[in-house]
Design a protein around this motif. Structure first.
Motif, short mmCIF file in Angstrom:
data_model
loop_
_atom_site.label_atom_id
_atom_site.label_comp_id
_atom_site.label_asym_id
_atom_site.label_seq_id
_atom_site.Cartn_x
_atom_site.Cartn_y
_atom_site.Cartn_z
N LYS A 149 0.83 -1.19 0.00
CA LYS A 149 0.00 0.00 0.00
C LYS A 149 0.87 1.25 0.00
CE LYS A 149 -3.31 3.00 0.86
NZ LYS A 149 -4.26 3.45 -0.20
N ASP A 150 0.62 2.13 -0.94
CA ASP A 150 1.21 3.47 -0.93
C ASP A 150 0.14 4.42 -0.43
OD1 ASP A 150 2.10 6.06 -1.46
OD2 ASP A 150 3.14 5.48 -3.30
N PRO A 151 0.34 5.08 0.71
CA PRO A 151 -0.70 5.96 1.25
C PRO A 151 -1.12 7.07 0.30
CG PRO A 151 0.99 5.53 2.89
CD PRO A 151 1.51 4.98 1.60
N ALA A 152 -0.27 7.39 -0.68
CA ALA A 152 -0.59 8.48 -1.62
C ALA A 152 -1.37 7.99 -2.83
CB ALA A 152 0.70 9.16 -2.08
N ILE A 153 -1.58 6.65 -2.96
CA ILE A 153 -2.26 6.08 -4.13
C ILE A 153 -3.52 5.38 -3.66
CG2 ILE A 153 -2.09 4.43 -6.02
CD1 ILE A 153 0.89 4.95 -6.12
N GLU A 154 -4.62 5.67 -4.31
CA GLU A 154 -5.89 5.04 -3.95
C GLU A 154 -5.82 3.54 -4.18
OE1 GLU A 154 -10.68 5.43 -4.97
OE2 GLU A 154 -9.19 6.54 -6.13
N GLY A 155 -6.38 2.77 -3.27
CA GLY A 155 -6.42 1.32 -3.42
C GLY A 155 -5.67 0.61 -2.32
N ASN A 156 -5.73 -0.71 -2.36
CA ASN A 156 -5.13 -1.53 -1.30
C ASN A 156 -3.65 -1.81 -1.52
OD1 ASN A 156 -7.73 -1.61 -0.36
ND2 ASN A 156 -7.74 -3.82 0.00
N SER A 157 -3.26 -2.14 -2.76
CA SER A 157 -1.86 -2.51 -2.97
C SER A 157 -1.48 -2.38 -4.43
CB SER A 157 -1.60 -3.95 -2.49
OG SER A 157 -2.41 -4.88 -3.18
N ASN A 158 -0.19 -2.05 -4.62
CA ASN A 158 0.45 -1.97 -5.93
C ASN A 158 1.60 -2.97 -5.96
OD1 ASN A 158 -1.16 0.47 -6.16
ND2 ASN A 158 0.46 1.48 -4.98
N LEU A 159 2.19 -3.19 -7.13
CA LEU A 159 3.32 -4.10 -7.26
C LEU A 159 4.63 -3.33 -7.33
CD1 LEU A 159 2.06 -6.73 -9.86
CD2 LEU A 159 2.02 -6.89 -7.37
N TYR A 160 5.64 -3.81 -6.59
CA TYR A 160 6.95 -3.17 -6.53
C TYR A 160 8.05 -4.20 -6.78
CZ TYR A 160 4.32 0.64 -4.47
OH TYR A 160 3.40 1.64 -4.27
N ILE A 161 9.21 -3.69 -7.23
CA ILE A 161 10.38 -4.53 -7.45
C ILE A 161 11.60 -3.81 -6.89
CG2 ILE A 161 10.82 -3.58 -9.76
CD1 ILE A 161 11.84 -6.37 -10.59
N ALA A 162 12.55 -4.60 -6.37
CA ALA A 162 13.83 -4.05 -5.90
C ALA A 162 14.89 -5.14 -5.97
CB ALA A 162 13.71 -3.53 -4.47
N LYS A 163 16.16 -4.73 -6.08
CA LYS A 163 17.26 -5.66 -5.94
C LYS A 163 17.45 -5.99 -4.45
CE LYS A 163 19.96 -4.08 -9.93
NZ LYS A 163 21.27 -3.50 -10.37
N MET A 164 18.04 -7.16 -4.20
CA MET A 164 18.24 -7.60 -2.83
C MET A 164 19.73 -7.68 -2.49
SD MET A 164 15.27 -10.37 -2.06
CE MET A 164 15.17 -9.74 -0.38
N LYS A 165 20.06 -7.25 -1.28
CA LYS A 165 21.41 -7.37 -0.75
C LYS A 165 21.66 -8.79 -0.27
CE LYS A 165 24.40 -5.33 2.82
NZ LYS A 165 24.45 -4.30 3.90
N ASN A 166 20.65 -9.37 0.35
CA ASN A 166 20.63 -10.78 0.73
C ASN A 166 19.16 -11.19 0.74
OD1 ASN A 166 19.49 -10.13 3.35
ND2 ASN A 166 21.56 -9.57 4.02
N PRO A 167 18.84 -12.45 0.97
CA PRO A 167 17.45 -12.88 0.80
C PRO A 167 16.43 -12.26 1.75
CG PRO A 167 18.92 -14.76 0.57
CD PRO A 167 19.75 -13.61 1.06
N TRP A 168 16.86 -11.42 2.68
CA TRP A 168 15.89 -10.76 3.57
C TRP A 168 16.11 -9.24 3.67
CZ3 TRP A 168 19.61 -14.27 4.89
CH2 TRP A 168 20.68 -13.82 5.64
N THR A 169 16.96 -8.68 2.80
CA THR A 169 17.28 -7.25 2.86
C THR A 169 17.28 -6.64 1.47
OG1 THR A 169 18.75 -7.73 4.73
CG2 THR A 169 18.92 -5.54 3.72
N LEU A 170 16.57 -5.55 1.29
CA LEU A 170 16.58 -4.84 0.02
C LEU A 170 17.90 -4.08 -0.15
CD1 LEU A 170 12.99 -3.26 -0.21
CD2 LEU A 170 13.77 -5.55 -0.89
N GLU A 171 18.33 -3.99 -1.41
CA GLU A 171 19.54 -3.23 -1.73
C GLU A 171 19.23 -1.93 -2.45
OE1 GLU A 171 22.42 -4.54 -4.91
OE2 GLU A 171 23.71 -4.79 -3.14
N SER A 172 18.20 -1.94 -3.29
CA SER A 172 17.85 -0.76 -4.07
C SER A 172 16.51 -0.19 -3.62
CB SER A 172 17.77 -1.12 -5.56
OG SER A 172 16.68 -1.98 -5.82
N GLU A 173 16.23 1.01 -4.06
CA GLU A 173 14.93 1.62 -3.78
C GLU A 173 13.84 0.88 -4.56
OE1 GLU A 173 13.95 4.30 -1.80
OE2 GLU A 173 15.94 4.01 -0.94
N PRO A 174 12.70 0.66 -3.95
CA PRO A 174 11.60 0.01 -4.67
C PRO A 174 11.11 0.85 -5.84
CG PRO A 174 11.24 -0.04 -2.29
CD PRO A 174 12.38 0.89 -2.53
#
Length: 331
Positions: A149-174
């Motif tokens: 959910k992005d509070p600035a966008i109407e609706g429940n959820s959008n789809l996002y992608i990011a690179k990962m630093k490890n399997p439980w940590t994001l490396e890049s901005e979504p």
């Protein structure tokens, strides 16, 4: 061509199937939303009768104590990972439940072992309702794709992608890849969720589910070329129409939240999804247990994948809201 019987597992929504070393591993949302389960079988048709093992249970209180949703099993490097969503408050306390994304790790070869450990929450820059994390290693880079959910966008959820630093940590901005915008994505709820990756002949196909979890639920698709910048939304093309939806003729309603695997001989791509075979739902569709896991064949042409229509059931299914034993036994 391999023929399969549906459903493949009763009362397990959000099904995820992965084939590893000749065996199929299955997980999905338990109808009590209080645990994570795994099954193993040599054939997809045997998954219903396979022993079901609970490998993790919800906490008694706190962030992982409510509504354990949509676990996914992935092999990344030399370890197994389960991605899932969990909340800490009951529905009704706010507009959306308090779900966030979490990760379990198992370094054993056998994911059915008891060596699962909690790696914690996947933190994103915006602390908001988030769920349905999936992951894929493409050209040596691990990506996470999820719904939030992005509070600035109407609706429940959008789809996002990011690179990962490890399997439980994001490396890049979504980066947002899709939001509910077409009429078919906005029935009952404005939702994009349940992403899954399918790759074929240098192309990347990202399916997702949209609308409320009842009859309107359907599958959409984004497409990108392998080798393109997957963090650039311009690299992705979105289908304006659903690619998989309700079949009234086959009595299959609200198909979605899918995963992909291959047939036993490796010759066919398969879509694993859930659907109901009736429309008369009492109360919130989310708490009706009869979204059964099913399988369908993916066919290919120059235009990409075709998922056909949900096939009719040829196995017994329950007609009540009762939760069955794991093996589906009934009188």
């Amino acid at each position: 061509m391999t023929q399969y019987h549906n459903p493949i597992v009763l009362q397990r929504a959000d099904p995820w199937v992965v084939q590893e070393q000749g065996s199929y591993y299955f997980t999905g949302s338990h109808p009590k939303y209080d645990r994570i389960i795994l099954r193993k079988a040599d054939r997809i048709d045997d998954l219903q009768q396979a022993e079901e093992k609970t490998i993790w249970r919800k906490h008694e209180s706190g962030p992982m104590s409510r509504y354990i949703w949509a676990p996914e099993l992935h092999r990344v490097g030399n370890a197994w990972y389960i991605y899932f969503a969990a909340a800490q408050e009951d529905f009704g306390s706010q507009d959306l439940p308090t779900h966030r994304m979490y990760v379990l790790e198992n370094t054993d070869d056998d994911p059915l072992s008891d060596n699962w450990v909690e790696k914690g929450q996947i933190h994103t820059p915006v602390d908001s309702f988030s769920l349905d994390a999936t992951t894929e290693v493409i050209d040596g880079i691990q990506y996470l794709i999820w719904a939030q959910k992005d509070p600035a966008i109407e609706g429940n959820s959008n789809l996002y992608i990011a690179k990962m630093k490890n399997p439980w940590t994001l490396e890049s901005e979504p980066v947002m890849l899709s939001k509910p915008e077409y009429d078919w994505e906005c029935i009952d709820f404005k939702v994009n969720e349940g992403p899954a990756v399918l790759r074929h002949d240098g192309m990347i196909y990202l399916t997702y589910s949209a609308s409320g979890t009842g009859v309107p639920y359907a599958v959409g698709m984004l497409t990108a070329k392998q080798g393109s910048d997957l963090l650039d939304p311009a690299s992705w093309t979105k289908s304006a129409q659903p690619v998989f939806k309700t079949s009234e003729a086959n009595h299959q309603y609200g198909p979605g939240h899918n995963s992909f695997t291959v047939s036993e001989d490796g010759s066919q791509d398969l879509m694993i999804y859930h659907a109901r075979n009736y429309t008369q739902i009492e109360g919130d569709p989310l708490f009706d247990p009869n979204r059964h896991a099913r399988v369908g064949l993916v066919t290919w042409s120059e235009q990409g994948p075709s998922f056909g229509v949900p096939e009719p059931d040829d196995r017994w299914t329950p007609a009540t809201r009762d939760i069955l034993p794991p093996d589906g036994s009934h009188e």
